[in-house]
Design an enzyme around this catalytic site. Structure first.
Site, short mmCIF file in Angstrom:
data_model
loop_
_atom_site.label_atom_id
_atom_site.label_comp_id
_atom_site.label_asym_id
_atom_site.label_seq_id
_atom_site.Cartn_x
_atom_site.Cartn_y
_atom_site.Cartn_z
N LYS A 70 0.83 -1.21 0.00
CA LYS A 70 0.00 0.00 0.00
C LYS A 70 0.86 1.25 0.00
O LYS A 70 0.63 2.17 -0.78
CB LYS A 70 -0.91 0.06 1.24
CG LYS A 70 -1.90 -1.07 1.38
CD LYS A 70 -2.87 -0.82 2.53
CE LYS A 70 -2.22 -0.79 3.90
NZ LYS A 70 -1.63 -2.07 4.33
N ARG A 86 -9.08 1.88 8.90
CA ARG A 86 -8.72 0.50 9.20
C ARG A 86 -9.78 -0.21 10.02
O ARG A 86 -9.61 -1.38 10.34
CB ARG A 86 -7.42 0.48 10.00
CG ARG A 86 -6.16 0.17 9.19
CD ARG A 86 -5.00 0.25 10.16
NE ARG A 86 -3.83 -0.46 9.77
CZ ARG A 86 -2.73 0.11 9.25
NH1 ARG A 86 -2.71 1.38 8.96
NH2 ARG A 86 -1.67 -0.62 9.01
N ARG A 103 11.86 -6.64 6.14
CA ARG A 103 11.75 -5.21 5.93
C ARG A 103 12.76 -4.44 6.78
O ARG A 103 12.96 -4.74 7.96
CB ARG A 103 10.33 -4.78 6.28
CG ARG A 103 9.92 -3.52 5.59
CD ARG A 103 8.48 -3.57 5.22
NE ARG A 103 7.64 -3.14 6.33
CZ ARG A 103 6.40 -2.71 6.14
NH1 ARG A 103 5.86 -2.65 4.94
NH2 ARG A 103 5.68 -2.36 7.16
N ARG A 123 -0.40 -8.01 13.81
CA ARG A 123 -0.92 -7.10 12.77
C ARG A 123 -1.84 -7.85 11.82
O ARG A 123 -2.84 -7.31 11.36
CB ARG A 123 0.24 -6.47 12.00
CG ARG A 123 0.95 -5.38 12.80
CD ARG A 123 2.31 -5.08 12.24
NE ARG A 123 2.27 -4.32 11.01
CZ ARG A 123 3.29 -4.21 10.16
NH1 ARG A 123 4.43 -4.83 10.40
NH2 ARG A 123 3.18 -3.50 9.08
#
Ligand code: AMP
Length: 213
Positions: free
Chosen positions: A16, A91, A126, A171
């Site tokens: 995103k 969200r 990441r 998450r």
């Protein structure tokens, strides 16, 4: 006229942020990332940043009222009158309702679809820059020089607290429980456009642009 009030939807690691940054430049509209805004507040050491940090590090969602307040403020700025890309907001159903309550009608909700397996693979490697917020990946998008940020030259890229394995799991749980119901919400409103997020970033971008007209 091309659609210019956009929102990115999809699980963490779907891409995103990458796509929102690219589209913001191409369409010349503001990129509004609640994750970036919260991280900025945290770096600045504001009370908002301190409060948000404990949720973020655990991979949990920051309370709705806090995030809705930040977005409502941001949407008052003159640079969003002509369009924007919301990245990471809404969200939850409550956030989506609040956005509508602010009088915002989205032209398109881009639902980036990737498998859970792929998400775990991407989030696992990441690396982030603590100075400018740029994001890299050990395997798919390594910095030119190991441990050094390509964008600002900061030495010492690191794995974000919320990119640690336990937080990644949390998450994904939060996404499934609280955010994924928004797929149906926006599909019923007729604004949802599914995007195959498993492709290379440039292909994903091209497909999004083709869909936006
Ligand atoms: P992101 O960079 O979008 O993945 O966001 C990083 C973290 O910031 C999330 O895991 C949440 O803790 C928090 N966050 C960002 N956007 C929201 C939101 N709309 N609602 C609640 N928490 C958020």
């Amino acid at each position: 006229m091309a659609k210019r009030k956009l929102m990115m939807l999809g699980p963490p690691g779907a891409g995103k942020g990458t796509q929102a940054k690219r589209l913001g430049l191409i369409l010349d509209v503001a990129h509004i990332s609640t994750g970036d805004m919260l991280r900025d507040a945290r770096r600045a050491g504001t009370s908002l940043g301190v409060e948000a940090a404990r949720y973020m590090d655990a991979g949990e969602l920051v309370p709705d009222a806090v995030v809705i307040g930040i977005v409502a403020e941001r949407l008052k700025s003159s640079d969003v009158a002509d369009g924007f890309i919301l990245d990471g907001f809404p969200r939850t159903r409550e956030q989506a309702e609040a956005l509508r309550g602010m009088g915002v009608e989205l032209d398109a909700v881009l639902n980036i679809v990737v498998s859970e397996e792929e998400v775990v693979r991407r989030l696992g490697g990441r690396l982030s820059c603590g100075n400018c917020g740029a994001v890299f990946h050990r395997e798919f998008n390594p910095p030119k020089e190991r441990g050094v940020c390509d964008s600002c030259g900061q030495v010492g890229l690191f794995v974000r607290e919320d990119d640690q394995p336990d937080a990644i799991r949390q998450r994904l749980v939060s996404y499934e429980a609280k955010t994924s119901p928004l797929v149906r919400f926006y599909r019923e409103l007729g604004t949802l456009e599914d995007v195959d997020g498993s492709l290379e970033p440039s292909e994903v971008e091209a497909n999004i642009l083709a869909g936006l007209g």
